[in-house]
Design a protein around this motif. Structure first.
Motif, PDB file in Angstrom:
ATOM      1  N   PRO A  41       0.808  -1.222   0.000  1.00 49.99           N
ATOM      2  CA  PRO A  41       0.000   0.000   0.000  1.00 49.99           C
ATOM      3  C   PRO A  41       0.844   1.276   0.000  1.00 49.99           C
ATOM      4  N   LEU A  42       2.025   1.247  -0.598  1.00 50.56           N
ATOM      5  CA  LEU A  42       2.962   2.367  -0.456  1.00 50.56           C
ATOM      6  C   LEU A  42       3.127   3.113  -1.786  1.00 50.56           C
ATOM      7  N   ASP A  43       4.218   2.938  -2.481  1.00 49.03           N
ATOM      8  CA  ASP A  43       4.499   3.684  -3.711  1.00 49.03           C
ATOM      9  C   ASP A  43       4.999   2.726  -4.791  1.00 49.03           C
ATOM     10  N   GLY A 175      11.773  -2.768   2.601  1.00 53.51           N
ATOM     11  CA  GLY A 175      10.618  -1.900   2.794  1.00 53.51           C
ATOM     12  C   GLY A 175       9.518  -2.387   3.682  1.00 53.51           C
ATOM     13  N   CYS A 176       9.591  -3.627   4.214  1.00 55.93           N
ATOM     14  CA  CYS A 176       8.489  -4.175   5.015  1.00 55.93           C
ATOM     15  C   CYS A 176       9.075  -4.916   6.216  1.00 55.93           C
ATOM     16  N   PRO A 177       9.385  -4.203   7.314  1.00 56.99           N
ATOM     17  CA  PRO A 177      10.097  -4.803   8.437  1.00 56.99           C
ATOM     18  C   PRO A 177       9.252  -5.697   9.340  1.00 56.99           C
ATOM     19  N   ALA A 178       7.952  -5.723   9.106  1.00 56.56           N
ATOM     20  CA  ALA A 178       7.058  -6.626   9.837  1.00 56.56           C
ATOM     21  C   ALA A 178       5.788  -6.762   9.012  1.00 56.56           C
ATOM     22  N   TYR A 179       5.107  -7.900   9.175  1.00 56.75           N
ATOM     23  CA  TYR A 179       3.837  -8.047   8.461  1.00 56.75           C
ATOM     24  C   TYR A 179       2.919  -8.965   9.247  1.00 56.75           C
ATOM     25  N   MET A 223       5.537   7.124   3.723  1.00 56.45           N
ATOM     26  CA  MET A 223       5.055   5.764   3.497  1.00 56.45           C
ATOM     27  C   MET A 223       3.976   5.391   4.519  1.00 56.45           C
ATOM     28  N   ILE A 224       4.136   5.814   5.766  1.00 56.65           N
ATOM     29  CA  ILE A 224       3.121   5.563   6.791  1.00 56.65           C
ATOM     30  C   ILE A 224       1.812   6.240   6.409  1.00 56.65           C
ATOM     31  N   ALA A 236       1.376   0.499   8.817  1.00 56.15           N
ATOM     32  CA  ALA A 236       1.816   1.721   9.489  1.00 56.15           C
ATOM     33  C   ALA A 236       2.600   1.387  10.753  1.00 56.15           C
ATOM     34  N   ASP A 237       2.108   0.430  11.540  1.00 59.76           N
ATOM     35  CA  ASP A 237       2.830  -0.020  12.734  1.00 59.76           C
ATOM     36  C   ASP A 237       4.209  -0.546  12.361  1.00 59.76           C
ATOM     37  N   ALA A 238       4.250  -1.406  11.353  1.00 59.98           N
ATOM     38  CA  ALA A 238       5.512  -2.032  10.950  1.00 59.98           C
ATOM     39  C   ALA A 238       6.528  -0.991  10.511  1.00 59.98           C
ATOM     40  N   LEU A 239       6.095  -0.044   9.710  1.00 65.19           N
ATOM     41  CA  LEU A 239       7.017   0.967   9.193  1.00 65.19           C
ATOM     42  C   LEU A 239       7.526   1.879  10.304  1.00 65.19           C
ATOM     43  N   ALA A 240       6.702   2.121  11.300  1.00 65.77           N
ATOM     44  CA  ALA A 240       7.095   3.021  12.380  1.00 65.77           C
ATOM     45  C   ALA A 240       7.989   2.349  13.413  1.00 65.77           C
ATOM     46  N   THR A 241       7.795   1.034  13.630  1.00 66.46           N
ATOM     47  CA  THR A 241       8.449   0.385  14.774  1.00 66.46           C
ATOM     48  C   THR A 241       9.167  -0.922  14.463  1.00 66.46           C
TER      49      THR A 241
END
Length: 246
Positions: A41-43, A175-179, A223-224, A236-241
């Protein structure tokens, strides 16, 4: 010789920019891309345009494949976000990606050499990813004659040197540190615990390949915002933390 290895960008153009700048700062000219480049859901368009302009050796991940081998109405959610934004030139670029590729005698794979959906150096446990056992690491490499085999897919960075075998390297996810996988009951969260973009570096010294893993901090704010605009709160959670909040 030094080679940078990237994987699982998932449309995060901000993280990609940060990693490419770090690679340039290190003076590394060659980059290999292990796939899952744009879904999410980013770019996707910005990410595809950057990668197409660079023309790195690139293979298809499972999410790349889903974009071109399934009709739009049957695509998973990440592709439903992505497909409508892509131009025919983007889809042609994805279609041209091979499943595996050999460069300098190194083997590029996404999951394993025979499957783009199979985990390799990490496996799913009951409620978290766990490091693969020796036998689990050896299995997909059996019968292959490459000094280094590269894989992505799990988003977990890992280096394994098999006894009397190849060096196995997963560079982690840019680009996706958690899912959060909601297809399982209960849902399964994969978490690296860091929001930083991740990639790997290979170096050939004295005829021996070595690998190192690198994390690059960047500003994920745009991105968030894109993720939240589509209701993708776990992203959003994954990208932030680097974690998925319960």
């Amino acid at each position: 010789m030094q080679i940078a290895v990237i994987a699982d960008i998932h449309g995060n153009s901000a993280a990609l920019d940060a990693v490419l700048a770090d690679i340039e700062r290190r003076g590394i000219a060659e980059v290999l891309n292990l796939g899952d480049s744009i879904s999410g859901p980013l770019d996707p368009v910005g990410t595809a345009d950057r990668l197409m302009a660079r023309d790195f050796p690139t293979i298809a991940g499972n999410h790349d494949r889903f974009l071109v081998d399934r009709p739009p109405e049957d695509q998973p959610l990440w592709e439903q976000w992505t497909y409508p934004l892509l131009a025919p030139t983007h889809l042609d670029w994805v279609r041209a990606m091979p499943a595996t590729l050999e460069v300098h005698g190194l083997l590029m794979t996404h999951g394993t050499p025979t499957s783009d959906t199979r985990n390799w150096l990490d496996q799913r446990g009951n409620d978290a990813m766990r490091a693969a056992t020796l036998s689990e690491c050896e299995g997909p490499a059996r019968g292959l004659d490459h000094p280094v085999i590269l894989s992505g897919h799990t988003h977990i960075p890992r280096i394994v040197r098999l006894p009397d075998g190849p060096l196995l390297v997963n560079p982690g996810s840019i680009g996706c540190p958690a899912y959060l996988d909601t297809r399982t009951d209960p849902p399964f969260a994969c978490e690296t615990g860091s929001p930083d973009a991740q990639y790997g570096v290979l170096e050939l010294t004295g005829g021996v390949w070595r690998a190192s893993l690198h994390q690059v901090p960047y500003d994920p704010g745009e991105m968030i915002a894109r993720a939240r605009a589509l209701g993708a709160e776990s992203w959003a959670d994954a990208l932030a933390t680097g974690w998925i909040r319960a």
